[in-house]
Design a protein around this motif. Structure first.
Motif, short mmCIF file in Angstrom:
data_model
loop_
_atom_site.label_atom_id
_atom_site.label_comp_id
_atom_site.label_asym_id
_atom_site.label_seq_id
_atom_site.Cartn_x
_atom_site.Cartn_y
_atom_site.Cartn_z
N ILE A 31 0.88 -1.17 0.00
CA ILE A 31 0.00 0.00 0.00
C ILE A 31 0.91 1.21 0.00
N SER A 32 0.88 1.98 -1.06
CA SER A 32 1.77 3.12 -1.16
C SER A 32 1.05 4.41 -0.79
N LEU A 33 1.59 5.10 0.21
CA LEU A 33 1.06 6.40 0.63
C LEU A 33 2.15 7.46 0.46
N GLY A 34 2.99 7.25 -0.55
CA GLY A 34 4.17 8.09 -0.65
C GLY A 34 4.18 9.11 -1.75
N VAL A 35 3.46 8.87 -2.83
CA VAL A 35 3.57 9.76 -3.98
C VAL A 35 2.56 10.89 -3.89
N GLY A 36 3.01 12.10 -4.16
CA GLY A 36 2.13 13.26 -4.11
C GLY A 36 1.37 13.46 -5.40
N GLU A 37 0.53 12.50 -5.72
CA GLU A 37 -0.22 12.54 -6.97
C GLU A 37 -1.68 12.24 -6.71
N PRO A 38 -2.60 13.11 -7.14
CA PRO A 38 -4.02 12.85 -6.91
C PRO A 38 -4.46 11.50 -7.47
N ASP A 39 -5.36 10.83 -6.74
CA ASP A 39 -5.87 9.56 -7.23
C ASP A 39 -7.09 9.75 -8.13
N PHE A 40 -7.48 11.00 -8.34
CA PHE A 40 -8.59 11.30 -9.24
C PHE A 40 -8.11 11.31 -10.68
N ASP A 41 -8.99 10.93 -11.60
CA ASP A 41 -8.71 11.15 -13.01
C ASP A 41 -8.89 12.63 -13.31
N THR A 42 -8.15 13.13 -14.29
CA THR A 42 -8.41 14.49 -14.76
C THR A 42 -9.88 14.58 -15.15
N PRO A 43 -10.63 15.58 -14.69
CA PRO A 43 -12.06 15.68 -15.03
C PRO A 43 -12.30 15.54 -16.53
N TRP A 44 -13.39 14.88 -16.86
CA TRP A 44 -13.65 14.52 -18.26
C TRP A 44 -13.69 15.73 -19.19
N HIS A 45 -14.33 16.82 -18.78
CA HIS A 45 -14.46 17.95 -19.69
C HIS A 45 -13.09 18.55 -20.02
N ILE A 46 -12.12 18.40 -19.11
CA ILE A 46 -10.76 18.88 -19.36
C ILE A 46 -10.06 17.94 -20.34
N ARG A 47 -10.19 16.64 -20.11
CA ARG A 47 -9.61 15.66 -21.04
C ARG A 47 -10.23 15.81 -22.44
N GLU A 48 -11.53 16.03 -22.46
CA GLU A 48 -12.23 16.15 -23.74
C GLU A 48 -11.70 17.33 -24.55
N GLU A 49 -11.37 18.41 -23.86
CA GLU A 49 -10.83 19.57 -24.56
C GLU A 49 -9.49 19.25 -25.19
N GLY A 50 -8.69 18.42 -24.49
CA GLY A 50 -7.42 17.99 -25.06
C GLY A 50 -7.61 17.10 -26.28
N ILE A 51 -8.57 16.19 -26.19
CA ILE A 51 -8.89 15.31 -27.33
C ILE A 51 -9.35 16.14 -28.52
N TYR A 52 -10.21 17.12 -28.25
CA TYR A 52 -10.73 17.98 -29.31
C TYR A 52 -9.60 18.76 -29.97
N GLN A 272 -2.06 22.90 -22.87
CA GLN A 272 -2.44 24.30 -22.71
C GLN A 272 -3.90 24.53 -23.05
N TYR A 273 -4.39 23.89 -24.11
CA TYR A 273 -5.81 24.03 -24.45
C TYR A 273 -6.69 23.44 -23.35
N SER A 274 -6.26 22.31 -22.79
CA SER A 274 -7.02 21.70 -21.70
C SER A 274 -7.02 22.60 -20.46
N ALA A 275 -5.90 23.27 -20.22
CA ALA A 275 -5.79 24.14 -19.05
C ALA A 275 -6.73 25.34 -19.14
N VAL A 276 -6.95 25.83 -20.36
CA VAL A 276 -7.92 26.92 -20.54
C VAL A 276 -9.30 26.46 -20.06
N GLU A 277 -9.67 25.24 -20.45
CA GLU A 277 -10.95 24.68 -20.01
C GLU A 277 -10.99 24.52 -18.50
N ALA A 278 -9.88 24.05 -17.91
CA ALA A 278 -9.83 23.85 -16.47
C ALA A 278 -10.07 25.17 -15.73
N LEU A 279 -9.42 26.23 -16.17
CA LEU A 279 -9.56 27.50 -15.48
C LEU A 279 -10.94 28.11 -15.68
#
Length: 387
Positions: A31-52, A272-279
């Motif tokens: 059981i690893s509790l060491g890495v500072g990385e969110p266990d959430f997936d990047t929200p879909w609408h942000i990923r979708e903007e990258g795909i687009y 960068q395009y995905s980050a615009v959507e995130a903000l």
């Protein structure tokens, strides 16, 4: 044959986190509790903007400083959340993660022999980046009795006539400590009186649980002497997208762009395009993730209380920093024994500086189920040590 290797680079220590997790990678059922990385997936609408963006063939270089639209949205976001603003044309640069911003910011600001004050425990990159920039790191050992906050007195005592930069790493990795407005006002007064510039790493700004995060930039007289660093990895669960930014005086940002121009060219276009959507549309995503982290934070603090393990209450980021000094072991010895006997990976506090000795960093960027299993094992482990 003589191999050409930089003495400066040879002299750098390897990351204490990486060293430990090289061992973890060879083990099963950990059981690893060491890495500072969110266990959430990047929200879909942000990923979708990258795909687009990919589907539309937006795969070209952007401006060295980043997409103009993204720089405008960064300014809009800071104005909305912190009531601070920057000129998108010459006071903002988009970088490959916050780590690149730290690196090029220091290289742009310091000359050989300048001193950079670094409060520790803190993120592993500050000290080596200062060394690589030719500066001398001056370490302030933060204290548990002060909730690992930086005090004005500690800062005053570290200043010399060679001091150029103070790195301000709050909310803090690894301790979870925060600085409130009253704390920052005292720090700002010392910086102004001594003509010191600040590199304020606010990558965990959106993950603050006691009160809304306050940036030192918002304090009178500090915007003109501060480089603000933030990014998308932690708040938006976008670690692999590798995107951060820095804001500050145009004279410094211009030099940072110059280094970035030669070493990187530009940050990833799709990101960068995905980050615009995130903000623009990600505030609710951040709120939901923050609520989940806060639930986990409270669970861990209660678990430590039940097992009698000392830990100050952290109000930022997604880490806790429990004290294990009662067991008479070094942090590394404790972490290694815990890993070997209970198959739970945590990070020795010394990975973040010598003042981390006697502490462990435990990340709660993991599911509550994993945290419950890990705490059951930790409870059993400390009870055995106390026998």
């Amino acid at each position: 044959m003589s191999i050409p290797i930089s003495k400066t680079v040879v002299g750098l220590k390897k990351s204490g986190i990486r060293k430990f997790f090289d061992i973890v990678s060879e083990m099963k059922d950990v059981i690893s509790l060491g890495v500072g990385e969110p266990d959430f997936d990047t929200p879909w609408h942000i990923r979708e903007e990258g795909i687009y963006a990919l589907e539309k063939g937006k795969t070209f270089y952007t401006s060295n400083a980043g997409l103009k639209e993204l720089r405008q949205e960064i300014n809009n976001y800071l104005k909305r959340t912190q009531n601070i603003s920057y000129n998108p044309d010459n006071e903002i640069i988009v970088t490959v993660g916050g780590s690149e911003a730290i690196d090029i910011g220091l290289r742009a600001m310091v000359n050989a022999g300048d001193e950079v004050i670094i409060p520790q425990p803190s993120y592993v990159s500050y000290e080596p980046c200062a060394v690589l920039a030719g500066a001398k790191p001056v370490i302030i050992d933060l204290k548990a009795e002060n909730e690992f906050r930086l005090t004005a007195e500690e800062l005053k005592n570290a200043i010399t006539d060679k001091t150029k930069i103070l790195i301000l790493p709050f909310p803090n990795n690894p301790t979870g400590a925060i600085m409130e407005r009253k704390d920052l006002e005292e720090i700002a007064k010392v910086c102004i009186e001594n003509d010191i510039y600040v590199m304020s790493d606010e990558i965990y700004a959106e993950l603050s649980y006691k009160e809304k995060h306050v940036s030192i930039v918002s304090i009178a007289g500090m915007k003109e002497r501060t480089i603000l660093i933030n990014g998308f990895s932690k708040a938006y669960a976008m670690t692999g997208w590798r995107l951060g930014y820095a804001c500050g005086p145009k004279e410094i940002i211009e030099q940072m762009v110059k280094i970035h121009q030669y070493a990187i060219m530009c940050a990833p276009t799709t990101s960068q395009y995905s980050a615009v959507e995130a903000l623009k549309k990600g505030d609710e995503d951040v709120r939901l993730m923050r609520e989940s982290y806060n639930q986990r934070r409270r669970f861990l603090m209660n678990a430590f209380k039940e097992m009698g393990l000392e830990c100050f209450e952290p109000y930022g980021a997604f880490y806790v920093f429990p004290c294990i000094k009662e067991f008479g072991m070094t942090s590394e010895e404790f972490a290694m024994k815990f890993l070997e006997e209970e198959h739970v990976a945590v990070v020795p506090g010394t990975a973040f500086g010598d003042s981390g000795e006697g502490f462990l960093r435990i990340s709660y960027a993991y599911s509550i189920e994993n945290l419950k299993r890990a705490m059951e094992r930790l409870k059993r482990f400390v009870e055995n040590l106390r026998k």
